[in-house]
Design an enzyme around this catalytic site. Structure first.
Site, short mmCIF file in Angstrom:
data_model
loop_
_atom_site.label_atom_id
_atom_site.label_comp_id
_atom_site.label_asym_id
_atom_site.label_seq_id
_atom_site.Cartn_x
_atom_site.Cartn_y
_atom_site.Cartn_z
N ASP A 94 25.13 53.27 108.33
CA ASP A 94 24.28 54.17 107.56
C ASP A 94 24.38 55.55 108.20
O ASP A 94 24.17 55.68 109.41
CB ASP A 94 22.83 53.71 107.58
CG ASP A 94 22.68 52.26 107.12
OD1 ASP A 94 23.51 51.82 106.29
OD2 ASP A 94 21.75 51.58 107.58
N ASP A 111 17.14 43.38 97.51
CA ASP A 111 16.43 43.72 98.74
C ASP A 111 15.14 42.91 98.79
O ASP A 111 14.33 42.96 97.86
CB ASP A 111 16.10 45.21 98.79
CG ASP A 111 17.35 46.08 98.96
OD1 ASP A 111 18.44 45.51 99.08
OD2 ASP A 111 17.20 47.31 98.98
#
Length: 249
Positions: free
Chosen positions: A131, A8
């Site tokens: 998500d 990330d």
């Protein structure tokens, strides 16, 4: 089953967010390319990159770090990338510069036509990232909940021609609380395309649990915080997955 390390990216560094909060980030490395090489040396067969700044800004923001990773990885293994992808030009740029798969998340929910066009223009290269919390889809870096059912949306996107679905259980991501196997299996059973699990992987027990249901259509699992903080040894976990499932896959 593939175990896929997450890298990330925030402000050019490799970080992990807790519960998707940009100001609750832990920096694990200031050299993302070296981190990519590390995971390859540990046995990774795919990498998962997220441009966190891009995800929140709606446009690419970590270009230099992404380029450094692609240059480091070369043709060794495929790289999938998400965060800030909102138009076909961005997809084309990334695919032309060494990225193998593009992950479209928020833009798929807000603009299904864009996802449809992307699948048509770049067949075999588009992954959709969904998500969800309690079965409902979230967008904009998890900051907004929608009323969309995750299974219904995934089936719609499957018809568009997406290559796979990454399913992240928001309630568990970055919390080392164990993967939501039941919800992941429920989604995989509803689809013909593979599902990649994400969120909450904390231990070898989670690898065992996912491998036990791999045949339902779960091709891999993305892991982040656990491998960075040492709760999970990546090389051991990937070897375990290979052992349980009879080799690479």
């Amino acid at each position: 089953m593939l175990l896929i390390p997450a890298i990330d990216l925030k402000d050019g560094h490799c970080v992990r967010l807790k519960q998707g909060e940009m100001d609750d980030a832990t920096v694990f490395s200031e050299d993302p390319a070296a981190m990519a090489r590390h995971w390859i040396e540990q046995g990774a067969r795919r990498l998962h990159l997220v441009d966190l700044n891009g995800a929140f800004a709606g446009k690419p923001k970590n270009g230099a770090a992404i380029r450094s990773i692609v240059d480091e990885v070369g043709d060794d293994i495929p790289v999938q990338l998400g965060g800030g992808v909102r138009d076909l030009d961005t997809i084309e740029h990334y695919l032309d510069n060494g990225i193998s798969y593009i992950i479209i998340g928020t833009a798929a929910v807000k603009n299904p036509g864009f996802l449809h066009d992307a699948c048509g223009a770049f067949p075999g290269h588009i992954i959709v990232g969904l998500d969800a919390r309690d079965g409902k889809v979230a967008v904009d870096g998890w900051s907004k909940m929608t009323g969309h059912d995750v299974v219904d949306l995934a089936k719609k996107y499957e018809d568009y021609g997406v290559e796979a679905v990454i399913y992240t259980d928001i309630g568990r991501d970055g919390m080392l609380s164990g993967v939501n196997v039941e919800a992941t299996v429920r989604l995989a059973q509803a689809l013909r395309i593979p599902v990649i699990a994400s969120g909450g992987i904390a231990s070898i027990a989670d690898i065992d649990a996912l491998c036990a249901v791999e045949a339902e259509g779960i091709m891999g699992a993305i892991t982040g915080r656990a491998i960075y903080e040492g709760a999970l040894d990546f090389a051991v976990a990937q070897a375990r997955a290979d052992e349980l499932n009879g080799g690479e896959g």
